[in-house]
Design a protein around this motif. Sequence first.
Motif, PDB file in Angstrom:
ATOM      1  N   ALA A  17      -0.242  -1.381  -6.758  1.00  0.00           N
ATOM      2  CA  ALA A  17       0.491  -2.871  -6.354  1.00  0.00           C
ATOM      3  C   ALA A  17       1.743  -2.897  -5.809  1.00  0.00           C
ATOM      4  CB  ALA A  17       0.562  -3.733  -7.589  1.00  0.00           C
ATOM      5  N   GLU A  18       2.656  -2.031  -6.262  1.00  0.00           N
ATOM      6  CA  GLU A  18       4.012  -1.824  -5.904  1.00  0.00           C
ATOM      7  C   GLU A  18       3.966  -1.036  -4.332  1.00  0.00           C
ATOM      8  OE1 GLU A  18       6.922  -2.911  -6.640  1.00  0.00           O
ATOM      9  OE2 GLU A  18       6.073  -3.967  -8.216  1.00  0.00           O
ATOM     10  N   ARG A  19       3.093  -0.110  -4.220  1.00  0.00           N
ATOM     11  CA  ARG A  19       2.874   0.614  -2.905  1.00  0.00           C
ATOM     12  C   ARG A  19       2.424  -0.478  -1.861  1.00  0.00           C
ATOM     13  NH1 ARG A  19      -0.720   5.502  -3.515  1.00  0.00           N
ATOM     14  NH2 ARG A  19       1.317   6.547  -4.125  1.00  0.00           N
ATOM     15  N   LEU A  20       1.713  -1.447  -2.116  1.00  0.00           N
ATOM     16  CA  LEU A  20       1.629  -2.379  -0.875  1.00  0.00           C
ATOM     17  C   LEU A  20       2.676  -3.199  -0.679  1.00  0.00           C
ATOM     18  CD1 LEU A  20      -2.023  -3.744  -2.493  1.00  0.00           C
ATOM     19  CD2 LEU A  20      -1.440  -2.203  -0.523  1.00  0.00           C
ATOM     20  N   GLN A  21       3.412  -3.584  -1.664  1.00  0.00           N
ATOM     21  CA  GLN A  21       4.795  -4.118  -1.386  1.00  0.00           C
ATOM     22  C   GLN A  21       5.741  -3.399  -0.501  1.00  0.00           C
ATOM     23  OE1 GLN A  21       5.430  -7.503  -1.918  1.00  0.00           O
ATOM     24  NE2 GLN A  21       3.328  -7.610  -2.804  1.00  0.00           N
ATOM     25  N   PHE A  22       5.520  -1.871  -0.841  1.00  0.00           N
ATOM     26  CA  PHE A  22       6.443  -1.237  -0.003  1.00  0.00           C
ATOM     27  C   PHE A  22       6.058  -1.123   1.244  1.00  0.00           C
ATOM     28  CE2 PHE A  22       6.378   3.771   0.679  1.00  0.00           C
ATOM     29  CZ  PHE A  22       7.817   3.521   1.108  1.00  0.00           C
ATOM     30  N   ARG A  23       4.914  -1.040   1.546  1.00  0.00           N
ATOM     31  CA  ARG A  23       4.375  -1.012   2.873  1.00  0.00           C
ATOM     32  C   ARG A  23       4.806  -2.268   3.544  1.00  0.00           C
ATOM     33  NH1 ARG A  23       0.147   2.593   4.994  1.00  0.00           N
ATOM     34  NH2 ARG A  23       0.042   4.352   3.478  1.00  0.00           N
ATOM     35  N   ARG A  24       4.705  -3.428   3.047  1.00  0.00           N
ATOM     36  CA  ARG A  24       4.954  -4.671   3.536  1.00  0.00           C
ATOM     37  C   ARG A  24       6.557  -4.722   3.939  1.00  0.00           C
ATOM     38  NH1 ARG A  24       1.655  -7.107  -0.938  1.00  0.00           N
ATOM     39  NH2 ARG A  24      -0.320  -7.356   0.072  1.00  0.00           N
ATOM     40  N   ALA A  25       7.341  -4.208   3.238  1.00  0.00           N
ATOM     41  CA  ALA A  25       8.667  -4.089   3.224  1.00  0.00           C
ATOM     42  C   ALA A  25       9.266  -3.261   4.754  1.00  0.00           C
ATOM     43  CB  ALA A  25       9.579  -3.559   2.217  1.00  0.00           C
ATOM     44  N   TYR A  26       8.519  -2.180   4.712  1.00  0.00           N
ATOM     45  CA  TYR A  26       8.516  -1.287   5.920  1.00  0.00           C
ATOM     46  C   TYR A  26       8.202  -2.070   7.335  1.00  0.00           C
ATOM     47  CZ  TYR A  26       9.961   3.588   4.687  1.00  0.00           C
ATOM     48  OH  TYR A  26      10.537   4.480   4.278  1.00  0.00           O
ATOM     49  N   ALA A  27       6.853  -2.698   7.078  1.00  0.00           N
ATOM     50  CA  ALA A  27       6.628  -3.471   8.159  1.00  0.00           C
ATOM     51  C   ALA A  27       7.531  -4.816   8.531  1.00  0.00           C
ATOM     52  CB  ALA A  27       5.180  -4.027   7.856  1.00  0.00           C
TER      53      ALA A  27
END
Length: 217
Positions: free
Chosen positions: A127-137
């Motif tokens: 779930a944190e990995r999804l947030q990580f990708r959103r932050a990069y995006a």
Amino acid sequence: MAYRPTQRTEARRTATRERIVGAAHDLVARGGYREAAVAAVAARAGVATGTVYRHFPSKAELLTEVFRRASQHEVDATRAAVDALGPGTPAADRIAAGAEAFTRRALRGRRLAWALLAEPVDPAVEAERLQFRRAYADVFARTIADGVEDGQLPPQDPAFTATALVGAIGEALVGPLSPTTHPTDADANALVARLIAFCLRSTTDQELSPDVHRRAA
């Protein structure tokens, strides 16, 4: 009367928690999540196993905290690479800088990057990995939006394009970051150049500029 922790005891508690997180981070960076067993974390942090569980009721909660901090550090570094060029820099150059920072940092810290991007994880960490990708995006989306507004980039949906870019970069890095591969410096430079070219083709009508060629070499 209820017990109230003093400032000193709270400071010790915070210091112990930080030592535990730091120890877990070091183990993940060295050997991935499998190496960060609670007993190993406790030994590296110089505390009892029970102390780890007092701060983190489960291993998943500890690794989630490690992931959150490590990923935020990487996102901040990519954002800093983009922002360092300044708002007056062409959007294409800022996109290239973000792609290069993302890729080179991953290739320099391959084991940690593999853990952040691709290693199988607990659902809480995923779930944190999804947030990580959103932050990069978000880093790329802001630059793309600026470029569209200034007329430097063709009309497009910045959030959609940025999400696609981050997904493509992450997928392209999976093979080179795998613990079973050992890319050379030449391989790394070629990958950086290819990913920058891909990002520019995906957002602009440009190929690599001479400056980007020099950075990617």
